[in-house]
Enzyme design. Structure first.
Site, PDB file in Angstrom:
ATOM      1  N   LYS A 271      77.418  24.822  56.885  1.00 18.73           N
ATOM      2  CA  LYS A 271      78.758  24.237  56.942  1.00 18.73           C
ATOM      3  C   LYS A 271      78.819  22.952  56.096  1.00 18.73           C
ATOM      4  O   LYS A 271      79.806  22.704  55.395  1.00 18.73           O
ATOM      5  CB  LYS A 271      79.151  23.943  58.397  1.00 18.73           C
ATOM      6  CG  LYS A 271      79.508  25.186  59.190  1.00 18.73           C
ATOM      7  CD  LYS A 271      80.847  25.767  58.731  1.00 18.73           C
ATOM      8  CE  LYS A 271      81.274  27.002  59.499  1.00 18.73           C
ATOM      9  NZ  LYS A 271      82.539  27.577  58.986  1.00 18.73           N
TER      10      LYS A 271
ATOM     11  N   TYR B 268      73.194  26.797  60.735  1.00 22.94           N
ATOM     12  CA  TYR B 268      74.660  26.837  60.747  1.00 22.94           C
ATOM     13  C   TYR B 268      75.231  25.493  60.286  1.00 22.94           C
ATOM     14  O   TYR B 268      76.108  25.447  59.420  1.00 22.94           O
ATOM     15  CB  TYR B 268      75.131  27.156  62.169  1.00 22.94           C
ATOM     16  CG  TYR B 268      76.619  27.103  62.389  1.00 22.94           C
ATOM     17  CD1 TYR B 268      77.432  28.140  61.968  1.00 22.94           C
ATOM     18  CD2 TYR B 268      77.214  26.020  63.040  1.00 22.94           C
ATOM     19  CE1 TYR B 268      78.805  28.105  62.184  1.00 22.94           C
ATOM     20  CE2 TYR B 268      78.586  25.975  63.260  1.00 22.94           C
ATOM     21  CZ  TYR B 268      79.368  27.015  62.833  1.00 22.94           C
ATOM     22  OH  TYR B 268      80.730  26.982  63.048  1.00 22.94           O
TER      23      TYR B 268
ATOM     24  N   SER C 100      82.370  21.839  61.513  1.00 19.19           N
ATOM     25  CA  SER C 100      81.925  21.801  62.903  1.00 19.19           C
ATOM     26  C   SER C 100      81.164  20.525  63.225  1.00 19.19           C
ATOM     27  O   SER C 100      80.624  19.859  62.325  1.00 19.19           O
ATOM     28  CB  SER C 100      81.016  23.019  63.090  1.00 19.19           C
ATOM     29  OG  SER C 100      80.057  22.848  64.068  1.00 19.19           O
TER      30      SER C 100
END
Lengths: 326, 326
Positions: free
Chosen positions: B154, B150, B126
């Site tokens: 990732k 997050y 992402s």
């Protein structure tokens, strides 16, 4: 102030312990010196306690939660996390590297998170987080691209420490150490072990193998400066670090040929001639992926300094180890 | 060929499954098309099986080893790992994000490593791995600097997949997806949820809140192109990727004001006027840390393409969802 050193029986751990005991105090998060009340040395083997009543030695596997819960007190204020599986061994034993370099680092952060206070935590990282096509001098914003499992595990630990710090679970700092040279003692399983061996063994009257090309550029730091930097890193004002908790420490960029020339200058031909060149493709591949220098202006602005010449590093080693040149 | 999709009940998982079933084959590692023999859809809720005998649905917690061992067969040749905790939820529930975005991803790689063959594995990543002071266009060698849990999770999964691939445990690829827009359905807990909501809700005759400044630049990809890219990413020649398994997918760089103007162009004033601006500091902080564009020349050289205009993306959404403009 209560302080913990993981890897406390290791070379850096023992040197750091000795220095902390000698200083007798550490600055707290507000910059005020606080007397060292307890120094816990945790390792898989019992650490030397220096016959000092402030030292508590703990033996255990750092990847086990109860070991860390015993070592990290409800008022442990400072943690130096030095325990690690070195590069060569982490490449040879993937599971062991993951367990100690990744799982134990995360567990340590988790145990800190459970505590009501927010301890300052220093992680050490390495040139091995870089790799691939690198600029001549690696910059602060050069992408990580580890080419070894050790490098990948250290890069992951950096990301974890940054996020745990951002969330306020710990007040963390990661110091990316240049390769430490000259280490006393015996060779270890680090791919960079020769960077100490080619000085140490000849000074001991022994042959040393140089497994990489003479043009290979290394990024070095002496044990003395490493210990100074670890303490300075812990005492840094967290606010000055901001969100980016990772710091490239200043070091010395030298080629292997320059290292050998410095040894020749300090200790003479007979010593330098004990180095035998025997290329090792496995070591060349790992070491060759590391940067030969990185930009350290951020660390310098924060007051950290490296060394000036490798000949001086050798002289300091000779002095520290009490070596008499023949 | 046996194929697994984790997050197989999710929006992208279901779209990908439908597309794979329609194509009926996937290229193997040698570039030869192989008929799809089994498609396993794993998720915490039972996935729709399209009434197709090739589909096997599995329900379970992807962070549990036996669930993954059931889903990854001794001859599973291709894995699309889409299961994730979205950005807003991973920020609100740290442990859940770590468990799914980090632990489950690692476990998946571990189960693959146990298998005798070397499956091809696609991870999605992402824009959230980037953050801090970014260049206008992020380059392939721009350092990762996640500003959310997050993003950190990732980034860690990327490092793991790279190292597991380097060691030959899997043949992995990470596709960094731009923010997907326009997603059908309802808002979710992603900080970027509004990037679909400000188009979808007004087209449904509902009010939509825009929580960020109109000048905020987003990096977007339509669901159609996302599915195309996932399949192309799996079919890419591993040798062409080399050591660096992470690929920034092409996308569309648009400001929120430009998105609203495109909606106005396609659907008219009455629709576009259903957007209400109500700044949300928490969302602005997360989304504002993401890059508005990144250099995608590497992905383009490998044959991947993005879209040309956001108005076209809206038109495709209207066509796919069968929306009739009033």
């Amino acid at each position: 102030m209560k302080v913990l050193i993981t890897g406390g029986a290791g070379f850096l751990g023992q040197r750091l312990a000795r220095e902390l005991l000698a200083r007798g105090s550490l600055k707290d998060a507000q910059g005020t010196p606080q007397a060292l009340s307890e120094l816990v040395l945790l390792d898989v083997a019992r650490a030397h306690d220096f016959g000092d009543s402030r030292v508590r030695t703990e033996v255990g596997d750092i990847a086990e939660r109860d070991v860390l819960e015993r070592a990290i007190d409800v008022d442990t204020a400072a943690i130096f996390h030095l325990a690690a599986i070195v590069s060569g061994q982490a490449e040879a034993d993937f599971d062991l590297g993951m367990r100690i370099n990744l799982d134990a680092s995360r567990l340590l952060l988790e145990v800190c998170r459970q505590r009501a206070h927010v301890p300052r935590v220093v992680f050490t990282s390495s040139v091995a987080v870089y790799g691939g096509d690198l600029p001549a001098v690696v910059q602060d914003d050069t992408a990580l691209n580890p080419q070894s499992s050790y490098g990948a595990q250290k890069a992951i630990a950096e990301l974890l420490l940054n996020d745990y710090s951002r969330r306020g679970f710990v007040d963390g700092r990661v110091l990316r150490l240049p390769t430490i040279s000259v280490r006393p003692g015996r060779p270890n399983a680090a791919a960079s072990s020769f960077a100490s061996g080619i000085v140490r063994e000849p000074l001991n009257g022994e042959e040393a193998v140089c497994p990489v090309a003479g043009s290979t550029r290394l990024w070095l730091l002496s044990p003395r400066k490493a210990i100074e930097s670890l303490i300075a890193g812990l005492e840094l004002d967290g606010a000055a670090l901001g969100r980016q908790r990772v710091l490239n420490l200043p070091g010395l960029s030298v080629s292997v040929d320059e290292m050998i020339a410095a040894l020749r200058e300090v200790a003479g031909d007979a010593v330098a001639n004990r180095i035998v060149r025997r290329p090792d493709e496995r070591i060349e591949r790992i070491v060759g992926s590391w940067p030969g220098a990185w930009d350290t202006s951020r660390a310098e602005r924060l007051g950290l300094a490296g060394e000036r010449s490798f000949a001086d590093v050798i002289r300091a080693y000779i002095a520290d180890e009490g070596i008499v040149l023949g």
